[in-house]
Design a protein around this motif. Sequence first.
Motif, PDB file in Angstrom:
ATOM      1  N   VAL A 150     -15.987  41.647  55.192  1.00 36.02           N
ATOM      2  CA  VAL A 150     -15.678  40.401  54.488  1.00 36.02           C
ATOM      3  C   VAL A 150     -15.833  40.570  52.986  1.00 36.02           C
ATOM      4  N   THR A 151     -15.123  39.725  52.256  1.00 33.37           N
ATOM      5  CA  THR A 151     -15.138  39.755  50.797  1.00 33.37           C
ATOM      6  C   THR A 151     -16.418  39.115  50.268  1.00 33.37           C
ATOM      7  N   TYR A 152     -17.096  39.822  49.389  1.00 38.66           N
ATOM      8  CA  TYR A 152     -18.332  39.319  48.800  1.00 38.66           C
ATOM      9  C   TYR A 152     -18.060  38.074  47.950  1.00 38.66           C
ATOM     10  N   ARG A 153     -18.907  37.079  48.117  1.00 44.95           N
ATOM     11  CA  ARG A 153     -18.871  35.835  47.354  1.00 44.95           C
ATOM     12  C   ARG A 153     -17.564  35.066  47.517  1.00 44.95           C
ATOM     13  N   ASN A 154     -16.879  35.236  48.638  1.00 47.54           N
ATOM     14  CA  ASN A 154     -15.663  34.442  48.829  1.00 47.54           C
ATOM     15  C   ASN A 154     -16.034  32.975  48.958  1.00 47.54           C
ATOM     16  N   ASN A 155     -15.105  32.107  48.597  1.00 45.04           N
ATOM     17  CA  ASN A 155     -15.397  30.665  48.601  1.00 45.04           C
ATOM     18  C   ASN A 155     -14.530  29.896  49.583  1.00 45.04           C
ATOM     19  N   ASN A 156     -14.072  30.603  50.624  1.00 43.39           N
ATOM     20  CA  ASN A 156     -13.247  29.969  51.648  1.00 43.39           C
ATOM     21  C   ASN A 156     -13.702  30.474  53.004  1.00 43.39           C
ATOM     22  N   LEU A 198     -24.917  31.547  47.057  1.00 45.65           N
ATOM     23  CA  LEU A 198     -25.444  32.318  45.940  1.00 45.65           C
ATOM     24  C   LEU A 198     -25.484  31.529  44.639  1.00 45.65           C
ATOM     25  N   ASN A 199     -25.004  30.298  44.671  1.00 45.20           N
ATOM     26  CA  ASN A 199     -24.920  29.506  43.450  1.00 45.20           C
ATOM     27  C   ASN A 199     -25.823  28.284  43.435  1.00 45.20           C
ATOM     28  N   VAL A 200     -26.532  28.047  44.526  1.00 40.27           N
ATOM     29  CA  VAL A 200     -27.446  26.901  44.575  1.00 40.27           C
ATOM     30  C   VAL A 200     -28.872  27.424  44.701  1.00 40.27           C
ATOM     31  N   PRO A 201     -29.878  26.630  44.371  1.00 39.15           N
ATOM     32  CA  PRO A 201     -31.265  27.057  44.574  1.00 39.15           C
ATOM     33  C   PRO A 201     -31.483  27.482  46.018  1.00 39.15           C
ATOM     34  N   THR A 202     -32.183  28.579  46.209  1.00 43.30           N
ATOM     35  CA  THR A 202     -32.341  29.176  47.534  1.00 43.30           C
ATOM     36  C   THR A 202     -32.801  28.166  48.580  1.00 43.30           C
ATOM     37  N   GLU A 203     -33.830  27.358  48.244  1.00 44.17           N
ATOM     38  CA  GLU A 203     -34.396  26.446  49.236  1.00 44.17           C
ATOM     39  C   GLU A 203     -33.414  25.361  49.666  1.00 44.17           C
ATOM     40  N   SER A 222     -21.988  41.700  59.561  1.00 43.93           N
ATOM     41  CA  SER A 222     -20.898  41.743  58.587  1.00 43.93           C
ATOM     42  C   SER A 222     -21.109  42.820  57.527  1.00 43.93           C
ATOM     43  N   THR A 223     -20.024  43.510  57.210  1.00 45.71           N
ATOM     44  CA  THR A 223     -20.052  44.537  56.180  1.00 45.71           C
ATOM     45  C   THR A 223     -19.227  44.089  54.977  1.00 45.71           C
ATOM     46  N   ARG A 224     -19.434  44.771  53.855  1.00 46.91           N
ATOM     47  CA  ARG A 224     -18.763  44.381  52.616  1.00 46.91           C
ATOM     48  C   ARG A 224     -17.389  45.039  52.516  1.00 46.91           C
ATOM     49  N   LYS A 225     -16.370  44.234  52.311  1.00 50.45           N
ATOM     50  CA  LYS A 225     -14.997  44.721  52.283  1.00 50.45           C
ATOM     51  C   LYS A 225     -14.741  45.652  51.115  1.00 50.45           C
ATOM     52  N   GLU A 226     -15.430  45.450  49.998  1.00 49.28           N
ATOM     53  CA  GLU A 226     -15.191  46.233  48.795  1.00 49.28           C
ATOM     54  C   GLU A 226     -15.770  47.646  48.859  1.00 49.28           C
ATOM     55  N   SER A 227     -16.571  47.943  49.866  1.00 50.66           N
ATOM     56  CA  SER A 227     -17.201  49.256  49.950  1.00 50.66           C
ATOM     57  C   SER A 227     -17.530  49.597  51.391  1.00 50.66           C
ATOM     58  N   MET A 228     -17.418  50.872  51.744  1.00 47.98           N
ATOM     59  CA  MET A 228     -17.692  51.315  53.103  1.00 47.98           C
ATOM     60  C   MET A 228     -19.167  51.642  53.320  1.00 47.98           C
ATOM     61  N   ASN A 241     -27.353  38.742  50.808  1.00 40.96           N
ATOM     62  CA  ASN A 241     -27.060  39.774  49.831  1.00 40.96           C
ATOM     63  C   ASN A 241     -26.596  41.015  50.583  1.00 40.96           C
ATOM     64  N   PHE A 242     -26.260  42.071  49.862  1.00 38.77           N
ATOM     65  CA  PHE A 242     -25.786  43.294  50.513  1.00 38.77           C
ATOM     66  C   PHE A 242     -26.692  44.454  50.152  1.00 38.77           C
ATOM     67  N   GLN A 243     -26.679  45.468  51.013  1.00 40.91           N
ATOM     68  CA  GLN A 243     -27.483  46.654  50.793  1.00 40.91           C
ATOM     69  C   GLN A 243     -26.795  47.837  51.463  1.00 40.91           C
ATOM     70  N   THR A 244     -27.077  49.044  50.972  1.00 39.70           N
ATOM     71  CA  THR A 244     -26.528  50.223  51.619  1.00 39.70           C
ATOM     72  C   THR A 244     -27.072  50.323  53.037  1.00 39.70           C
ATOM     73  N   VAL A 245     -26.221  50.741  53.953  1.00 36.32           N
ATOM     74  CA  VAL A 245     -26.606  50.754  55.371  1.00 36.32           C
ATOM     75  C   VAL A 245     -27.594  51.873  55.675  1.00 36.32           C
ATOM     76  N   LYS A 246     -27.667  52.873  54.793  1.00 34.50           N
ATOM     77  CA  LYS A 246     -28.605  53.971  54.965  1.00 34.50           C
ATOM     78  C   LYS A 246     -29.664  53.906  53.873  1.00 34.50           C
ATOM     79  N   GLY A 247     -30.908  54.127  54.265  1.00 37.83           N
ATOM     80  CA  GLY A 247     -31.978  54.194  53.275  1.00 37.83           C
ATOM     81  C   GLY A 247     -32.804  52.932  53.152  1.00 37.83           C
TER      82      GLY A 247
END
Length: 279
Positions: A150-156, A198-203, A222-228, A241-247
Amino acid sequence: MYAAVTFPSNDVTYDNTQSGLQSTTVKGAIDELYTECTKEPSAGETIIENAGLEKDPYECRYFFTGANPNNYITFNDEKAGWRIISVECDGTIKIMRTESIGDQEWDTSGRSNWAIPASLNTYLNGDYYNNLNSTAQNQIVAKDWSIGAVTYRNNNLTTQINEENATKWNGKVALVTVSEYIRSNSNKSNCDTFDKLLNVPTEQCTETTWMYNYGIGWWTLSTRKESMYYSFYVGSTLNVNFQTVKGYGYSVRPTLYLSSEVKITGGDGSQSNPYQISL
């Protein structure tokens, strides 16, 4: 098909006058819910408001939403150890473990492809599944899971769901998608898209969904579309948020589908009196 999911008829009384349903019992409301499932869902329509079970406006599914709905279920002899995510139109019930089974890397090879399979996929459908008791194993059904990036920060959210559904994997145990995390939130005005999270206060968004687990970060499917190399996680201090799948080892909350043959035989879904099931 629908008769296989049988709720007790005398445990809870609902006032459904605002939802359009007639029944005031759990069983009657669920039977009516399945009848309604054959119709085109209407945006924002609530089926059983008091229980937090809402018709999904995007797919033919019914989600438990809100901070703490009565969706606890006993599975694998773990009392209230699981919670119902959704009731599917084919009669299956999707459930998620309440707590983590520990921290793991998403994929030790560094590739964000669940179907390769990822190392977490191998573990959940191997050692983890094999260690469930035989009754639990018989209650699980293999299904097609949405694993599209999926696309990161998409609004739809419709676009995001379509991206997830673009790629399927068939198996028994996996994780929730980011869109499912979003759809579990009852704050539709502020928390109904990835970008809004990602645009409102976390709570503002973490306090209106039962899926959020304070103090831990846990992996999604879900994985990030912009990077494998990246997968998304629900953070301990951030929404998503996103993170590398390894490490990086984040918590793992197994998710699975109960067969349409599984019957709910008791309980009211509260943590002290979770739903009981049998084949």
